[in-house]
Design a protein around this motif. Structure first.
Motif, PDB file in Angstrom:
ATOM      1  N   UNK A 233       0.820  -1.208   0.000  1.00 41.76           N
ATOM      2  CA  UNK A 233       0.000   0.000   0.000  1.00 41.76           C
ATOM      3  C   UNK A 233       0.862   1.270   0.000  1.00 41.76           C
ATOM      4  N   UNK A 234       1.980   1.246   0.706  1.00 37.56           N
ATOM      5  CA  UNK A 234       2.863   2.412   0.730  1.00 37.56           C
ATOM      6  C   UNK A 234       3.398   2.699  -0.671  1.00 37.56           C
ATOM      7  N   UNK A 235       3.820   1.662  -1.377  1.00 38.35           N
ATOM      8  CA  UNK A 235       4.323   1.855  -2.743  1.00 38.35           C
ATOM      9  C   UNK A 235       3.235   2.388  -3.663  1.00 38.35           C
TER      10      UNK A 235
ATOM     11  N   UNK B 290       1.570  10.091  -1.479  1.00 33.95           N
ATOM     12  CA  UNK B 290       2.524  10.012  -0.375  1.00 33.95           C
ATOM     13  C   UNK B 290       3.878  10.525  -0.851  1.00 33.95           C
ATOM     14  N   UNK B 291       4.363  11.577  -0.205  1.00 33.90           N
ATOM     15  CA  UNK B 291       5.650  12.161  -0.584  1.00 33.90           C
ATOM     16  C   UNK B 291       6.776  11.655   0.296  1.00 33.90           C
ATOM     17  N   UNK B 292       7.996  11.674  -0.225  1.00 34.69           N
ATOM     18  CA  UNK B 292       9.152  11.211   0.563  1.00 34.69           C
ATOM     19  C   UNK B 292      10.255  12.270   0.638  1.00 34.69           C
TER      20      UNK B 292
ATOM     21  N   UNK C  77       7.764  -7.175  -2.134  1.00 33.31           N
ATOM     22  CA  UNK C  77       7.178  -5.842  -2.272  1.00 33.31           C
ATOM     23  C   UNK C  77       8.042  -4.795  -1.584  1.00 33.31           C
ATOM     24  N   UNK C  78       8.594  -5.159  -0.416  1.00 32.57           N
ATOM     25  CA  UNK C  78       9.447  -4.193   0.283  1.00 32.57           C
ATOM     26  C   UNK C  78      10.701  -3.876  -0.519  1.00 32.57           C
ATOM     27  N   UNK C  79      11.390  -4.915  -1.013  1.00 32.04           N
ATOM     28  CA  UNK C  79      12.641  -4.672  -1.717  1.00 32.04           C
ATOM     29  C   UNK C  79      12.417  -3.952  -3.046  1.00 32.04           C
ATOM     30  N   UNK C  80      11.294  -4.194  -3.681  1.00 37.87           N
ATOM     31  CA  UNK C  80      10.946  -3.454  -4.899  1.00 37.87           C
ATOM     32  C   UNK C  80      10.789  -1.970  -4.573  1.00 37.87           C
TER      33      UNK C  80
ATOM     34  N   UNK D  60      12.076  -0.434  -1.885  1.00 36.41           N
ATOM     35  CA  UNK D  60      13.369   0.080  -1.423  1.00 36.41           C
ATOM     36  C   UNK D  60      14.270   0.438  -2.595  1.00 36.41           C
ATOM     37  N   UNK D  61      14.364  -0.456  -3.577  1.00 34.78           N
ATOM     38  CA  UNK D  61      15.224  -0.196  -4.740  1.00 34.78           C
ATOM     39  C   UNK D  61      14.756   1.017  -5.529  1.00 34.78           C
ATOM     40  N   UNK D  62      13.450   1.169  -5.653  1.00 36.73           N
ATOM     41  CA  UNK D  62      12.897   2.243  -6.472  1.00 36.73           C
ATOM     42  C   UNK D  62      13.021   3.620  -5.824  1.00 36.73           C
ATOM     43  N   UNK D  63      12.851   3.692  -4.503  1.00 39.18           N
ATOM     44  CA  UNK D  63      12.735   5.010  -3.879  1.00 39.18           C
ATOM     45  C   UNK D  63      13.728   5.316  -2.757  1.00 39.18           C
ATOM     46  N   UNK D  64      14.320   4.313  -2.144  1.00 40.56           N
ATOM     47  CA  UNK D  64      15.103   4.576  -0.944  1.00 40.56           C
ATOM     48  C   UNK D  64      16.605   4.326  -1.060  1.00 40.56           C
TER      49      UNK D  64
END
Length: 272
Positions: free
Chosen positions: A192-194, A202-204, A232-235, A237-241
């Motif tokens: 949901x966060x992604x 949702x901004x970062x 889902x988390x690693x996808x 993380x790689x995309x945004x973090x």
């Protein structure tokens, strides 16, 4: 008479059949030492179950990078490993347990003197505080665990409520509406966060810390081991973090007990 006396003696001899004889000094000392060892082990197990974090920043980073490489089937080069510094790991107070009830205290300490301004105030500030842009995002494997962690943040969210970002009993449209206000803290599941980041709801840009829940569920799964949630988390993380972590613009908080094993030591050797 003789027969009666014999019966009385017989009863006396079986009065306390389980009574133990006093131990000799050596055996008593041995038993005392054994009890002390067992008590120490019990205390250690209690510390682990309470989520007491004992790994250093370096060990936590090694663990995180090991998980990253394993889940994505990649091997980071020595140059890439060197670019990721220990200070990207948020070290928490060793004097506090790492459970749902103490999360707020840890986050307050993480932001030091600015904690009230960053985590509590609820007013938007043009040019400085955008809507829907939290300072902290908490990642959990389930909606129930997200709610548990939010309870520990209540003292910080009285003025500016935390936003729940998971799919269970919550519509995306409702969450988008909530994110049109100032948000300091968000808690939810990777999927949901992604989705909300992809929708630009949702901004970062203001994000300072991502809290990764290390607790395992009753089946032994966690954020890093539950198959679909892990992917889902690693996808995400790689995309945004990841690049923000490399640049030193984002801190990672591994909330809970972090294992230190042979695999971590292998990565530490590659980093050295």
């Amino acid at each position: 008479m003789a027969s009666g006396k014999a019966d009385k003696t017989s009863k006396t001899s079986f009065k306390n059949p389980n009574k133990r004889l006093p131990l000799g000094p050596n055996r008593a000392k041995k038993n005392k030492t054994k009890k002390k060892v067992n008590k120490t082990k019990k205390n250690q197990n209690n510390n682990e179950s309470n989520g007491v974090q004992r790994a250093s920043a370096s060990q936590q980073l090694s663990f995180f990078l090991n998980q990253f490489q394993s889940a994505n089937g990649v091997q980071l080069s020595s140059l890439e490993l060197e670019s990721i510094k220990d200070n990207c790991i948020l070290e928490l107070s060793k004097g506090l347990d790492q459970d749902a009830n103490t999360l707020g205290k840890h986050m307050k300490a993480a932001f030091r003197p600015s904690w009230k301004e960053v985590l509590c105030e609820g007013q938007l500030m043009e040019g400085k505080i955008d809507c829907g842009s939290p300072a902290i995002i908490i990642f959990s494997a389930s909606a129930i665990r997200s709610l548990e962690l939010l309870r520990g943040l209540r003292p910080l969210t009285m003025e500016c409520h935390a936003v729940k970002l998971f799919s269970k009993h919550m519509k995306v449209e409702d969450q988008v509406s909530l994110l049109k206000n100032r948000v300091n803290i968000a808690s939810g599941t990777p999927s949901r966060i992604k989705k909300l980041i992809d929708m630009e709801a949702l901004g970062i840009s203001r994000l300072d810390v991502i809290v990764l829940d290390m607790q395992t569920d009753v089946k032994g799964y966690s954020l890093f081991t539950l198959p679909q949630v892990r992917d889902e988390f690693w996808d995400l993380y790689k995309s945004f973090f990841h690049q923000r972590v490399v640049r030193g613009d984002l801190r990672i908080c591994l909330y809970g007990a972090v294992p230190v094993d042979a695999e971590i030591k292998k990565i530490e050797k590659r980093c050295s």
